[in-house]
Design an enzyme around this catalytic site. Structure first.
Site, PDB file in Angstrom:
ATOM      1  N   HIS A 142     -13.578  -0.548   0.566  1.00 31.55           N
ATOM      2  CA  HIS A 142     -12.865  -1.794   0.837  1.00 31.55           C
ATOM      3  C   HIS A 142     -13.647  -2.921   0.183  1.00 31.55           C
ATOM      4  O   HIS A 142     -14.874  -2.952   0.252  1.00 31.55           O
ATOM      5  CB  HIS A 142     -12.731  -2.022   2.352  1.00 31.55           C
ATOM      6  N   CYS A 146      -6.900  -4.461  -1.895  1.00 29.85           N
ATOM      7  CA  CYS A 146      -8.106  -5.214  -1.518  1.00 29.85           C
ATOM      8  C   CYS A 146      -8.862  -5.830  -2.687  1.00 29.85           C
ATOM      9  O   CYS A 146      -9.309  -6.970  -2.610  1.00 29.85           O
ATOM     10  CB  CYS A 146      -9.025  -4.358  -0.656  1.00 29.85           C
ATOM     11  N   GLU A 184     -30.493   3.901   9.025  1.00 31.50           N
ATOM     12  CA  GLU A 184     -29.860   4.734  10.054  1.00 31.50           C
ATOM     13  C   GLU A 184     -30.925   5.426  10.899  1.00 31.50           C
ATOM     14  O   GLU A 184     -31.825   6.071  10.370  1.00 31.50           O
ATOM     15  CB  GLU A 184     -28.973   5.778   9.349  1.00 31.50           C
ATOM     16  N   ASP A 217     -18.864   4.822  14.280  1.00 22.74           N
ATOM     17  CA  ASP A 217     -19.152   6.258  14.248  1.00 22.74           C
ATOM     18  C   ASP A 217     -17.835   7.022  14.218  1.00 22.74           C
ATOM     19  O   ASP A 217     -16.826   6.550  14.742  1.00 22.74           O
ATOM     20  CB  ASP A 217     -19.941   6.677  15.509  1.00 22.74           C
ATOM     21  N   TRP A 230       0.835  -1.215   0.000  1.00 21.98           N
ATOM     22  CA  TRP A 230       0.000   0.000   0.000  1.00 21.98           C
ATOM     23  C   TRP A 230       0.866   1.261   0.000  1.00 21.98           C
ATOM     24  O   TRP A 230       0.421   2.315   0.391  1.00 21.98           O
ATOM     25  CB  TRP A 230      -0.918  -0.004   1.229  1.00 21.98           C
ATOM     26  N   TYR A 242      -5.978   5.047  -0.957  1.00 21.07           N
ATOM     27  CA  TYR A 242      -7.422   4.760  -0.909  1.00 21.07           C
ATOM     28  C   TYR A 242      -7.833   4.215   0.455  1.00 21.07           C
ATOM     29  O   TYR A 242      -9.008   4.146   0.791  1.00 21.07           O
ATOM     30  CB  TYR A 242      -7.839   3.807  -2.040  1.00 21.07           C
ATOM     31  N   ASN A 261     -20.402  -0.202  10.665  1.00 12.76           N
ATOM     32  CA  ASN A 261     -21.254   0.494  11.642  1.00 12.76           C
ATOM     33  C   ASN A 261     -20.557   1.501  12.552  1.00 12.76           C
ATOM     34  O   ASN A 261     -21.201   2.052  13.431  1.00 12.76           O
ATOM     35  CB  ASN A 261     -21.945  -0.533  12.555  1.00 12.76           C
ATOM     36  N   GLU A 315     -32.349  -0.559  14.010  1.00 20.37           N
ATOM     37  CA  GLU A 315     -30.903  -0.310  14.023  1.00 20.37           C
ATOM     38  C   GLU A 315     -30.412  -0.174  15.461  1.00 20.37           C
ATOM     39  O   GLU A 315     -29.362  -0.705  15.830  1.00 20.37           O
ATOM     40  CB  GLU A 315     -30.580   0.971  13.232  1.00 20.37           C
ATOM     41  N   ASP A 339     -12.932 -12.520   3.735  1.00 20.69           N
ATOM     42  CA  ASP A 339     -12.057 -11.413   3.317  1.00 20.69           C
ATOM     43  C   ASP A 339     -10.608 -11.892   3.331  1.00 20.69           C
ATOM     44  O   ASP A 339     -10.102 -12.315   4.368  1.00 20.69           O
ATOM     45  CB  ASP A 339     -12.250 -10.233   4.282  1.00 20.69           C
TER      46      ASP A 339
END
Length: 735
Positions: free
Chosen positions: A380, A321, A492, A445, A286, A567, A443, A497, A403
């Site tokens: 990603h 990725c 949201e 914040d 990267w 990125y 998810n 949620e 992944d």
């Protein structure tokens, strides 16, 4: 057959005191199987030729013949028989005389690996009997003519997948006579999404065609505000790719007996796709320098990478990725596991799974790059694989996140998944594997926190909607984008949620609570910004908009910071700083422009032409801070592809690739790649340089062998410009 027929060489094996047989994790290794297995002393005068003897075995293995047609394996460029488990296939056996069921007794034997054992599923004797039972091993005669019989063979819907060796064994009074080792009768058995008893069963034919049989896909990149796409050749049917994929399981040392389980296969494959701890397929890089390797952006598909790894056994340099995800998708589809490539925009790379990304501000409200360690990836890519999850409660089967990009270790290795998408959506992150990590990726914040002089942290602003704001994959049967955000999260701010979040916290996801006293945001002023669409090398402007919903007048001291970033959101350099005071009239909207000149960014620009803009504004009257951050992509020019001549299978045609250098500089070390899955293997050409405003033209002649709709994919790579792609759909006619 005695399950492990020892040879003198095998007797010398240094066996330890714990297991009678060494581990069996190579599909390639073989044991010696005797052609005559005597029951005791063989009397003089015994002549094997007096008994029923196999003269020839016909496998119906050509692409147009019944087996490959019915098993959807006719696209594999592989001369051997390839079938899917839990479904009947046919073979023909020619004997030296007519077969007499009353007196003759024979059976089939499928073997895998060096130490075949019946209880491990690596030695499978199949007697010839009456009716076949669905999803269980069996064989029955369906046709007899002269010296030949035709058999229908059913494989188990849970059998291990890989390459089996086939023998026919005939019983005589004095011993068992077997056919010689013949690699032409080797049989590959794969997962079967068409079989209801298979763990990977998918009930929609259009989805099976997309997620198993489509050998070209789309990688979505860019940013949520400016989604970009490019084609990727999976090439799961190309020559030697199936063997390369089976080798990956040998490399990962997955016991042969575990290879019928898609959960185990996905788990070990997510580790072996990257090279971090096991010399796996792709070495990640990267840092924008790709010496002694290929830049991640230059690859057009998976085939070159898998075949290079299969022959060299050394990690292939380099990937990011989408390369890990593209190769992983090839592996899964090749083995018959339905799979798709996913892009999550604004993906949180959370170092300690606390659902919180911290961006620190200084006293003026500017972002402090020294203290800020978390990064938000512009996007990603990972994969989803379709399977049942008998190890989890009912309802968590279906799509599973896997992944192969090395981010965090899981059980001591760089791997991730399979994690149930359904479990992530509902916050049930207690279910294996790695659900908390994926939950945080979609998810978290963003907290904007100011450090006081005495070290206390004051939360100035919380952005709850930025992370995981858009999750997409390619649509079924087309090249468009399908939004699957709602498969990962509820809307949201909805009650569901909140409940999912509380569930995730209950199951151990760390969520730091914020006392109401410390965090009281400015609710009566909104701030946002929009960047003008711009082509690489041009000037553009960013417009910052304030909406004052109150009856008060405010002034906002505003800081604009433009960063050139990888990125992954990690900054390389800040190229633009701008501050101004904005007067906000009551109940009105005000806009302010910041001009970005190409001379400011071109020198430091990284390969994906991506910027990260931070805007923070302090409302002077209240001391509150507003903060917004966004990734912005420049338009990178594309390659033009056109064809010349007739597009007919078996006839030579020409493809012309053109590119005009739009930059105000010469491009050095230019490499072009062109690939057409099922039509043209990757070819590369090096061009020294392309002066500014000049056009490069490259003509390639080749002969397509198969008719049908195909895709040509090209990429250009150079020191100053990367991520340049072009593609063209071509319809090859039948001769």
């Amino acid at each position: 057959m005695s399950e492990t027929t020892s040879t003198s060489e095998e007797n010398k094996l240094p066996l330890n005191g714990r297991r009678a047989i060494p581990p069996n994790y190579s599909n390639d290794e073989e044991n010696e199987v005797p052609e005559m297995e005597a029951f005791g002393v063989i009397p003089r005068g015994f002549n094997p030729r007096d008994y029923l003897r196999v003269v020839d075995i016909y496998m119906f293995k050509e692409p147009q013949e019944i087996n490959k047609q019915e098993h959807h394996t006719d696209k594999y460029y592989n001369p051997k028989l390839i079938v899917r488990r839990g479904q009947a296939f046919q073979i023909q056996i020619d004997f030296n005389r007519p077969y007499q069921p009353q007196s003759d007794q024979f059976w089939l034997e499928f073997l895998m690996g060096r130490y075949p054992q019946q209880n491990k599923g690596t030695y499978i004797p199949i007697p010839v009997g009456g009716a076949l039972k669905p999803g269980q091993w069996g064989a029955k005669v369906i046709h007899r003519e002269n010296n030949s019989i035709r058999l229908s063979i059913m494989s188990s819907a849970t059998c291990i997948i890989g390459k089996f060796r086939l023998y026919v064994a005939v019983l005589t009074p004095y011993g068992i006579l077997r056919t010689r080792r013949n690699s032409a009768t080797d049989t590959y058995i794969l997962f079967n999404p068409w079989c209801q008893l298979d763990a990977v069963y998918l009930d929609d034919e259009k989805e099976r065609e997309e997620y198993v049989l489509n050998d070209v896909g789309i990688v979505f990149h860019g940013s949520a505000e400016d989604v970009k796409s490019r084609s990727w050749s999976y090439g799961q049917f190309e020559e030697n790719v199936l063997d390369a994929c089976l080798f990956l399981m040998d490399k990962a040392e997955l016991e042969l007996s575990g290879r019928g389980n898609p959960i185990k296969i996905c788990r070990v494959a997510s580790a072996v796709i990257n090279s971090r701890d096991d010399d796996g397929v792709i070495a990640g890089s990267w840092n924008n320098s790709y010496d002694y390797g290929v830049a991640p952006s230059a690859w057009t598909g998976s085939v070159d990478i898998l075949l290079e790894y299969y022959s060299s056994k050394q990690p292939v340099r380099y990937g990011q990725c989408w390369v890990f995800a593209g190769v992983f998708n090839t592996f899964l589809r090749c083995l018959g596991i339905p799979a798709r490539l996913i892009t999550n925009y604004s993906s949180a790379h959370d170092n300690n799974a606390n659902l919180r990304m911290d961006f620190f501000l200084d006293d003026d409200g500017k972002v402090d790059t020294r203290l800020t360690k978390d990064s938000v990836w512009n996007y990603h890519c990972w994969n989803e694989a379709w399977m049942t999850r008998p190890d989890l409660p009912v309802g968590f089967g279906g799509w599973q996140v896997v992944d192969g990009t090395p981010q965090e270790t899981s059980d001591g290795m760089y791997r991730c998944g399979p994690a149930s998408v359904q479990a992530i959506k509902h916050g049930h992150v207690c279910f294996q594997f790695d659900a908390p990590f994926v939950y945080a990726e979609v998810n978290s914040d963003i907290f904007y926190t100011r450090m006081e002089k005495n070290g206390t942290q004051v939360v100035e602003n919380i952005d709850t909607s930025r992370i995981g704001q858009l999750i997409v994959t390619k649509e079924v049967g087309g090249d468009g984008m399908m939004d699957i955000t709602e498969e990962y999260k509820f809307r949201e701010g909805s009650d569901e949620e909140r409940l999912a979040l509380e569930t995730a916290v209950m199951y151990g996801v760390k969520k730091q609570s914020i006392q109401d006293t410390t965090y009281q945001p400015q609710t009566d002023v909104d701030m946002d910004f929009q960047a003008q669409k711009a082509v690489l090398g041009n000037d553009f402007k960013v417009t910052i908009t304030f909406r004052n919903k109150s009856r008060n007048s405010y002034t906002a001291t505003t800081y604009f910071s433009g960063n050139i970033v990888f990125y992954t959101g990690v900054p390389k350099s800040e190229f633009k700083k701008h501050s101004f005071s904005a007067k906000l009239e009551p109940s009105s909207t005000s806009s302010f422009d910041v001009v970005i000149k190409s001379s400011e960014y071109m020198r430091d620009l990284l390969e994906q032409a991506s910027f990260h803009f931070f805007v923070t504004a302090r409302i002077n009257e209240t001391g509150k801070i507003l903060a917004v951050q966004k990734a912005v992509m420049l338009e990178i020019p594309t390659l033009r592809i056109k064809t010349k001549g007739e597009l007919v299978a078996g006839k030579e045609m020409s493809v012309i690739v053109e590119f005009t250098n739009p930059l105000k500089q010469t491009l050095e070390n230019v490499t072009l790649r062109l690939e057409g899955p099922g039509m043209l293997r990757t070819i590369k050409k090096q061009f020294g340089r392309i002066p500014m405003n000049s056009t490069l033209t490259w003509e390639v002649k080749f002969t397509p062998m198969r008719a049908g709709l195909r895709k040509l994919i090209a990429s250009l790579n150079s020191d100053a410009l990367r991520h340049v792609y072009g593609e063209l759909n071509v319809q090859i006619q039948k001769p």
